[in-house]
Write an enzyme that holds these catalytic residues in place. Structure first.
Site, short mmCIF file in Angstrom:
data_model
loop_
_atom_site.label_atom_id
_atom_site.label_comp_id
_atom_site.label_asym_id
_atom_site.label_seq_id
_atom_site.Cartn_x
_atom_site.Cartn_y
_atom_site.Cartn_z
N THR A 28 0.85 -1.20 0.00
CA THR A 28 0.00 0.00 0.00
C THR A 28 0.88 1.25 0.00
O THR A 28 0.64 2.20 -0.75
CB THR A 28 -0.95 0.01 1.22
OG1 THR A 28 -1.46 -1.31 1.42
CG2 THR A 28 -2.10 0.97 1.03
N LYS A 93 1.24 -3.87 12.82
CA LYS A 93 2.12 -3.63 11.69
C LYS A 93 3.28 -4.62 11.74
O LYS A 93 3.49 -5.29 12.74
CB LYS A 93 2.65 -2.19 11.71
CG LYS A 93 1.61 -1.18 11.21
CD LYS A 93 2.16 0.22 11.11
CE LYS A 93 3.37 0.39 10.27
NZ LYS A 93 3.28 -0.13 8.88
N GLU A 102 9.53 1.57 11.06
CA GLU A 102 8.22 2.19 10.86
C GLU A 102 7.75 2.89 12.13
O GLU A 102 7.20 3.99 12.09
CB GLU A 102 7.20 1.13 10.44
CG GLU A 102 7.46 0.61 9.04
CD GLU A 102 6.57 -0.55 8.65
OE1 GLU A 102 6.38 -0.76 7.46
OE2 GLU A 102 6.07 -1.26 9.54
O1 LIG Z 1 3.89 -3.00 8.47
C1 LIG Z 1 4.16 -3.16 7.32
C2 LIG Z 1 5.50 -3.59 6.86
O2 LIG Z 1 6.32 -3.89 7.94
C3 LIG Z 1 3.15 -2.88 6.27
O3 LIG Z 1 2.73 -1.58 6.39
C4 LIG Z 1 2.01 -3.83 6.47
O4 LIG Z 1 2.51 -5.14 6.45
C5 LIG Z 1 0.96 -3.65 5.38
O5 LIG Z 1 1.45 -4.12 4.18
P1 LIG Z 1 0.63 -4.06 2.85
O6 LIG Z 1 0.37 -2.62 2.55
O7 LIG Z 1 1.54 -4.72 1.84
O8 LIG Z 1 -0.64 -4.85 3.04
#
Ligand SMILES: O=C(CO)[C@H](O)[C@H](O)COP(=O)(O)O
Length: 224
Positions: A28, A93, A102
């Site tokens: 995303t 997350k 993050e």
């Molecule tokens: O925390 C994360 C990475 O460490 C991502 O933001 C979370 O896994 C969401 O991923 P995606 O947008 O691919 O569904």
């Protein structure tokens, strides 16, 4: 347009000239970086810090100027995805393994916008396994302690048959809690454990959630 793209593109609207921006990680966040990159190509002047090596590479492809943390005290805005978002805007997350960077970026930003496709919106966190980043040294003891403390299935994350290693050189354990009834309490408990570097619960950090739908619509949920 898919739901992730709708959310990522919409969140890029909050990026303004002169901002220092935190770039998230995942499929995303990819779209947010893509849209921000397009705007940089059209003259938007920003500087950015990426939350993973993968996002840093993507930012470079789009010629988004990157800076080092020593150059700024705080970010203006961070935009990142999530694996789950509950009704209080608490998050899980770390599905992509970038949770430590993050969280550092999110808590050091004046505003943190979460971008999520509608499937990520849940009444309670916990269906998605909670990523917990462990120091490699004696990680077996930390894992054992976690299993004894919580009595839920917890597995070390692997990739290609080897233990998964984060960008920070640590390991990740994924914990299947089921329903996390008090994310704030669990967050504090995990944080207090020796051997745990960080975990994927983000409680009281998100300021806004941009939810994307398959038809390209978005919904903006602000902190109460
Ligand atoms: O925390 C994360 C990475 O460490 C991502 O933001 C979370 O896994 C969401 O991923 P995606 O947008 O691919 O569904």
């Amino acid at each position: 347009m898919n739901a992730k793209q709708a959310a990522g593109y919409r969140a890029a609207d909050w990026v303004e000239d002169g901002m220092i921006v935190g770039l998230g990680t995942g499929s995303t966040a990819y779209y947010a970086i893509e849209k921000i990159g397009e705007r940089v190509g059209q003259g938007l002047k920003i500087k950015a810090i990426a939350t993973s090596n993968a996002s840093e590479e993507l930012a470079k492809q789009y010629h988004i100027p990157l800076i080092h943390a020593s150059e700024v005290e705080q970010l203006d805005l961070a935009i990142d995805g999530a694996d789950e978002v509950d009704s209080n805007m608490a998050l899980t997350k770390g599905g992509g393994g970038a949770l430590l960077r993050e969280k550092l970026v999110a808590i050091n930003s004046k505003q943190f916008i979460v971008i999520a496709d509608h499937s990520k919106m849940v009444p309670h966190l916990g269906s998605f396994k909670l990523p917990i980043e462990l120091v490699p040294f004696c990680y077996e003891w930390t894992l054992g302690q976690l299993r004894r403390n919580y009595n839920v299935p917890i597995e070390m994350r692997t990739r290609d048959g080897e233990l998964y290693v984060t960008d920070n050189g640590n390991y990740i354990a994924d914990a299947a809690f089921g329903v996390i009834s008090d994310p704030g309490k669990l967050s504090q408990e995990l944080k207090a454990m020796t051997g745990v570097v960080e975990h994927g619960l983000f409680v009281n950090i998100a300021d806004m959630v941009v939810v994307g739908y398959e038809d390209g619509r978005t919904e903006v949920i602000e902190k109460k």
